[in-house]
Write an enzyme that holds these catalytic residues in place. Structure first.
Site, PDB file in Angstrom:
ATOM      1  N   ASN A   9       0.872  -1.176   0.000  1.00  0.00           N
ATOM      2  CA  ASN A   9       0.000   0.000   0.000  1.00  0.00           C
ATOM      3  C   ASN A   9       0.910   1.227   0.000  1.00  0.00           C
ATOM      4  O   ASN A   9       1.493   1.565   1.017  1.00  0.00           O
ATOM      5  CB  ASN A   9      -0.887  -0.039   1.260  1.00  0.00           C
ATOM      6  CG  ASN A   9      -1.675   1.240   1.461  1.00  0.00           C
ATOM      7  OD1 ASN A   9      -1.774   2.067   0.547  1.00  0.00           O
ATOM      8  ND2 ASN A   9      -2.237   1.412   2.647  1.00  0.00           N
ATOM      9  N   HIS A  95      -9.401   1.340   4.894  1.00  0.00           N
ATOM     10  CA  HIS A  95      -8.112   1.476   5.578  1.00  0.00           C
ATOM     11  C   HIS A  95      -8.286   2.421   6.774  1.00  0.00           C
ATOM     12  O   HIS A  95      -9.066   3.375   6.707  1.00  0.00           O
ATOM     13  CB  HIS A  95      -7.052   2.022   4.609  1.00  0.00           C
ATOM     14  CG  HIS A  95      -5.685   2.006   5.196  1.00  0.00           C
ATOM     15  ND1 HIS A  95      -5.241   2.994   6.043  1.00  0.00           N
ATOM     16  CD2 HIS A  95      -4.683   1.115   5.102  1.00  0.00           C
ATOM     17  CE1 HIS A  95      -4.013   2.700   6.433  1.00  0.00           C
ATOM     18  NE2 HIS A  95      -3.651   1.566   5.872  1.00  0.00           N
ATOM     19  N   GLU A  97      -6.611   4.805   7.836  1.00  0.00           N
ATOM     20  CA  GLU A  97      -6.403   6.231   7.540  1.00  0.00           C
ATOM     21  C   GLU A  97      -7.656   6.835   6.910  1.00  0.00           C
ATOM     22  O   GLU A  97      -8.000   7.992   7.161  1.00  0.00           O
ATOM     23  CB  GLU A  97      -5.177   6.400   6.626  1.00  0.00           C
ATOM     24  CG  GLU A  97      -3.890   6.229   7.429  1.00  0.00           C
ATOM     25  CD  GLU A  97      -2.731   5.655   6.662  1.00  0.00           C
ATOM     26  OE1 GLU A  97      -2.735   5.687   5.421  1.00  0.00           O
ATOM     27  OE2 GLU A  97      -1.800   5.124   7.319  1.00  0.00           O
ATOM     28  N   GLU A 167      -5.350  -4.866  10.638  1.00  0.00           N
ATOM     29  CA  GLU A 167      -4.301  -3.874  10.840  1.00  0.00           C
ATOM     30  C   GLU A 167      -4.540  -3.129  12.151  1.00  0.00           C
ATOM     31  O   GLU A 167      -5.330  -2.175  12.184  1.00  0.00           O
ATOM     32  CB  GLU A 167      -4.307  -2.867   9.685  1.00  0.00           C
ATOM     33  CG  GLU A 167      -4.065  -3.494   8.326  1.00  0.00           C
ATOM     34  CD  GLU A 167      -3.475  -2.481   7.365  1.00  0.00           C
ATOM     35  OE1 GLU A 167      -2.374  -2.721   6.883  1.00  0.00           O
ATOM     36  OE2 GLU A 167      -4.117  -1.446   7.121  1.00  0.00           O
ATOM     37  N   GLY A 173       2.585   2.317  10.706  1.00  0.00           N
ATOM     38  CA  GLY A 173       3.529   3.418  10.545  1.00  0.00           C
ATOM     39  C   GLY A 173       4.271   3.788  11.820  1.00  0.00           C
ATOM     40  O   GLY A 173       4.912   4.835  11.895  1.00  0.00           O
ATOM     41  N   SER A 213       3.478  -2.123  10.285  1.00  0.00           N
ATOM     42  CA  SER A 213       4.934  -2.202  10.471  1.00  0.00           C
ATOM     43  C   SER A 213       5.530  -3.563  10.088  1.00  0.00           C
ATOM     44  O   SER A 213       6.414  -4.073  10.778  1.00  0.00           O
ATOM     45  CB  SER A 213       5.319  -1.815  11.897  1.00  0.00           C
ATOM     46  OG  SER A 213       4.917  -0.474  12.153  1.00  0.00           O
ATOM     47  N   GLY A 234       2.865  -1.150   4.245  1.00  0.00           N
ATOM     48  CA  GLY A 234       2.892   0.268   3.919  1.00  0.00           C
ATOM     49  C   GLY A 234       4.307   0.737   3.627  1.00  0.00           C
ATOM     50  O   GLY A 234       4.858   0.494   2.554  1.00  0.00           O
TER      51      GLY A 234
HETATM   52  P1  PGA Z   1       2.914   0.302   7.623  1.00  0.00           P
HETATM   53  O1  PGA Z   1       1.441   0.520   7.003  1.00  0.00           O
HETATM   54  O2  PGA Z   1       3.422  -1.012   7.040  1.00  0.00           O
HETATM   55  O3  PGA Z   1       3.706   1.481   7.157  1.00  0.00           O
HETATM   56  O4  PGA Z   1       2.764   0.223   9.082  1.00  0.00           O
HETATM   57  C1  PGA Z   1       0.554  -0.541   6.836  1.00  0.00           C
HETATM   58  C2  PGA Z   1      -0.730  -0.047   6.244  1.00  0.00           C
HETATM   59  O5  PGA Z   1      -1.142   1.075   6.563  1.00  0.00           O
HETATM   60  O6  PGA Z   1      -1.377  -0.746   5.431  1.00  0.00           O
END
Ligand code: PGA
Length: 255
Positions: A9, A95, A97, A167, A173, A213, A234
């Protein structure tokens, strides 16, 4: 048997030029790798060039969101038939976000899943608890509500066509990955919920990815868990070498 699936992603990153460089590197490395599904999800504007580079490769293109109506007065939105026209195969829905920053709810997620399925796109449906919910022992309640409402009304035939991504929001992140045990516990909870709703035969075919992560160093241990069927990556999907390493470290595992 569930085929592993690793998806990148990219979020709001990579110009067309950067996107082409990244997928060119991936395409060449993965040309003979057929034992798992690999997906990259660029920003909408980079989808056509990424699709061109990946033509006849074994890496599929996904989108990061969609709108549930096909067309009309919906300024700024992109619909399932338009993604289909670009050769998109997967689409991330709900997602965290989008839920946190753009007001996505389980109800809008549900409409988006239905729109994706109408056009033969595979939705990657994200669920996950925030830190406060985990610390307040509310993880399972949150996950159950998200699953129940986001997947409301889906038939067994439809549910078989989706992918769920667990997630934990506190792991996205942040560099703070769920331990393989913490992740497995929630994946197993989701699978049991699917068994309850759709019976064993269906539930056992549904792929559940972990996201938050994911790195080359932790993917193998996560993938070794019985109910973890892949990853939604991500930050670590933005660099060819780390994404390649994640795919390599997770391949060869069929469940
Ligand atoms: P990350 O994001 O691997 O940077 O933690 C994962 C995601 O938001 O799908």
């Amino acid at each position: 048997m569930r085929r592993s699936i690793i998806a990148g992603n990219w979020k709001l990153n990579n110009t067309e030029k950067e996107a082409v460089a990244l997928v060119t590197a991936l395409r060449n490395v993965f040309i003979d790798l057929t034992e798992l599904d690999i997906v990259v999800c660029p920003v909408f504007t980079a989808i056509p060039v990424v699709h061109d580079v990946l033509f006849e490769s074994n890496i599929a293109v996904g989108a990061q969101d969609l709108y549930w109506e096909d067309s009309g007065a919906f300024t700024g939105e992109v619909s399932a038939p338009l993604l289909k026209e670009l050769g998109v195969k997967y689409v991330i829905v709900g997602h965290s976000e989008r839920r946190q920053l753009f007001g996505e709810t389980n109800q809008t997620v549900n409409k988006k899943i239905c729109a994706a399925l109408r056009y033969g796109l595979t939705p990657i449906v994200c669920v996950g608890e925030v830190l406060q919910e985990r610390e307040g022992n509310k993880t399972f309640d949150t996950i159950e509500t998200q699953c129940k409402e986001s997947l409301a009304g889906l038939t067994a035939e439809e549910i078989k066509k989706i992918i769920i991504a667990y997630e934990p929001v506190w792991a996205i992140g942040t560099g703070k990955t769920a331990t393989p045990q913490q992740a497995q516990e929630v994946h197993q909870f989701i699978r049991r919920w699917l068994v309850k709703m759709y019976q064993d035969k269906v539930a056992m075919t549904i792929r559940i990815q972990y996201g938050g992560s994911v790195k080359p160093e932790n993917i193998a241990e996560l993938m070794a868990q019985p109910d973890i069927d892949g990853a939604l990556v991500g930050g670590a999907s933005l660099k060819a070498d780390t994404f390649i390493q994640i795919v390599r470290n997770s391949s060869g595992i069929l469940k």
